[in-house]
Design an enzyme around this catalytic site. Structure first.
Site, PDB file in Angstrom:
ATOM      1  N   GLU A   1      45.334  37.353  35.284  1.00  0.00           N
ATOM      2  CA  GLU A   1      45.026  35.760  34.800  1.00  0.00           C
ATOM      3  C   GLU A   1      46.751  34.969  35.336  1.00  0.00           C
ATOM      4  OE1 GLU A   1      44.030  34.432  30.800  1.00  0.00           O
ATOM      5  OE2 GLU A   1      44.075  36.848  30.701  1.00  0.00           O
TER       6      GLU A   1
ATOM      7  N   TYR B   1      39.646  41.247  37.066  1.00  0.00           N
ATOM      8  CA  TYR B   1      39.611  40.685  35.737  1.00  0.00           C
ATOM      9  C   TYR B   1      38.595  40.478  35.677  1.00  0.00           C
ATOM     10  CZ  TYR B   1      41.004  37.033  32.271  1.00  0.00           C
ATOM     11  OH  TYR B   1      40.490  36.341  30.882  1.00  0.00           O
TER      12      TYR B   1
ATOM     13  N   ASP C   1      42.767  44.501  33.729  1.00  0.00           N
ATOM     14  CA  ASP C   1      41.835  43.847  32.535  1.00  0.00           C
ATOM     15  C   ASP C   1      40.738  44.390  32.524  1.00  0.00           C
ATOM     16  OD1 ASP C   1      41.397  43.252  30.092  1.00  0.00           O
ATOM     17  OD2 ASP C   1      42.524  41.122  30.688  1.00  0.00           O
TER      18      ASP C   1
ATOM     19  N   ASN D   1      38.753  44.907  29.983  1.00  0.00           N
ATOM     20  CA  ASN D   1      38.103  44.152  28.974  1.00  0.00           C
ATOM     21  C   ASN D   1      37.055  45.341  28.100  1.00  0.00           C
ATOM     22  OD1 ASN D   1      39.145  41.380  27.424  1.00  0.00           O
ATOM     23  ND2 ASN D   1      38.132  40.540  30.041  1.00  0.00           N
TER      24      ASN D   1
ATOM     25  N   ASP E   1      50.307  39.006  26.140  1.00  0.00           N
ATOM     26  CA  ASP E   1      49.762  40.097  25.142  1.00  0.00           C
ATOM     27  C   ASP E   1      49.133  40.913  26.213  1.00  0.00           C
ATOM     28  OD1 ASP E   1      47.853  38.478  26.527  1.00  0.00           O
ATOM     29  OD2 ASP E   1      46.366  37.798  24.402  1.00  0.00           O
TER      30      ASP E   1
END
Length: 353
Positions: free
Chosen positions: A77, A173, A213, A215, A333
């Site tokens: 990101e 990502y 990440d 996810n 975050d």
């Protein structure tokens, strides 16, 4: 491999390893270390806008990076658009600078990245067309990658693959699963998982470190409140397939596909390899907004996965954020996750006497 990744052509300075330069003394800097072949310390972090983290959280971030001193930094990101004018093909390896706002942002970012600790690294970008997604890999200048590749399918800024002499590092990502059975939600994630499965099973000639990440929270132990995440809905919508119910990243279908990727790719979850028990303070890499229903709700969705042949070299794998107030998240975050490996038996990382 080019079926999945395209090569980035990157100018380099020849791969020499230099000590950090003293301010105002650049002309006196000399090569004093030999080139190294195998990185051993890695950091991955979803920055949730790398530009904003550099702008707003730079001192504390630099302090952390200087303390850990990673050989490789993988960022997700980035959220800065690729170079190229509107309607024209984009250069996803370069930051956009054809508008006043983009030039200012690029100047601010590159000025910061020219100073320690970032000034000790080369950077490769894989950027999206807009301020969305985007990945970056920073590699210490004493390591010279053999190749750098990016992207599974379209230009989307989600993949960078760095090939070193003895291993590959894959920074991804991964697309969020979303909430619905539609092209940009469940279907997109299934397609992604299929591509990744093909890659990890067909490119096993070198050990792999896959980070980023991802996810997905693989097991119940990887979320703070399993019942909350299992029952989560968006606007009351319930998917037709029960395996797609729940919080994106914690549906049964995602978790089962992820488990299959680990099994078929012969990959080991480095954090869980060392940490068998649930840790409510430091065991999660993503934390919900401290205000609202997601306060205190946390997930482990950022990983280091390593080939089984590397598992006995895992020295440490840690998450560096804690608590529900996002301590150690540096404005994001997500918190940084780190991995340390021991040198291989034939390591060439030591300088000759």
């Amino acid at each position: 491999m080019k079926r999945f990744f395209q090569v980035i052509n990157k100018d380099s300075d020849g791969g020499s390893c230099k000590k950090p330069k003293d301010e105002g003394n650049d002309d006196n800097a000399t090569d004093s270390d030999t080139q190294k072949t195998e990185p051993l310390k890695f950091l991955t972090w979803n920055a949730n806008s790398f530009y904003l983290r550099v702008k707003n959280n730079f001192p504390e971030l630099c302090k952390f990076l200087t303390s850990f001193d990673p050989d490789v930094i993988a960022i997700q990101e980035v959220r800065m658009p690729a170079a190229g004018s509107k309607g024209a093909p984009k250069n996803q390896g370069e930051l956009k600078d054809d508008t006043t706002a983009s030039r200012e942002e690029k100047t601010t970012l590159m000025r910061a990245l020219s100073t320690p600790p970032f000034g000790n690294y080369r950077v490769w970008w894989s950027l999206a067309d807009s301020k969305y997604a985007g990945t970056a890999v920073f590699v210490k200048k004493c390591f010279k990658p053999k190749n750098v590749f990016f992207n599974l399918d379209k230009i989307d800024g989600r993949v960078i693959l760095v090939e070193f002499e003895t291993l590959r590092l894959l920074n991804t990502y991964v697309p969020n699963n979303g909430w619905k059975e539609e092209p940009n939600s469940f279907q997109r994630r299934r397609k992604w998982d299929k591509r990744i499965l093909e890659f990890v099973t067909q490119n096993s000639d070198k050990p792999l470190i896959w980070c980023g990440d991802l996810n997905v929270s693989h097991e119940e132990i990887d979320v703070s409140h399993p019942e909350f995440f299992s029952a989560a809905k968006q606007n009351g919508y319930v998917p037709p397939n029960k395996e797609d119910w729940g919080q994106p990243g914690y549906t049964l279908s995602e978790r089962r596909r992820f488990g299959n990727i680990l099994k078929e790719g012969q990959l080991v979850d480095a954090y869980r390899f060392l940490h068998k028990d649930k840790d409510m303070e430091r065991g999660f890499s993503w934390s919900g907004n401290p205000i609202g229903k997601y306060r205190g709700k946390r997930m482990r969705i950022d990983y280091f996965l390593v080939s089984e042949k590397l598992k006995d070299r895992i020295v440490a794998c840690e998450m560096h954020g804690q608590g529900i107030e996002l301590k150690g998240f540096y404005g994001s975050d997500h918190c940084p996750v780190t991995l340390e490996l021991s040198p291989s038996s034939n390591s060439q990382n030591e300088n000759p006497e």
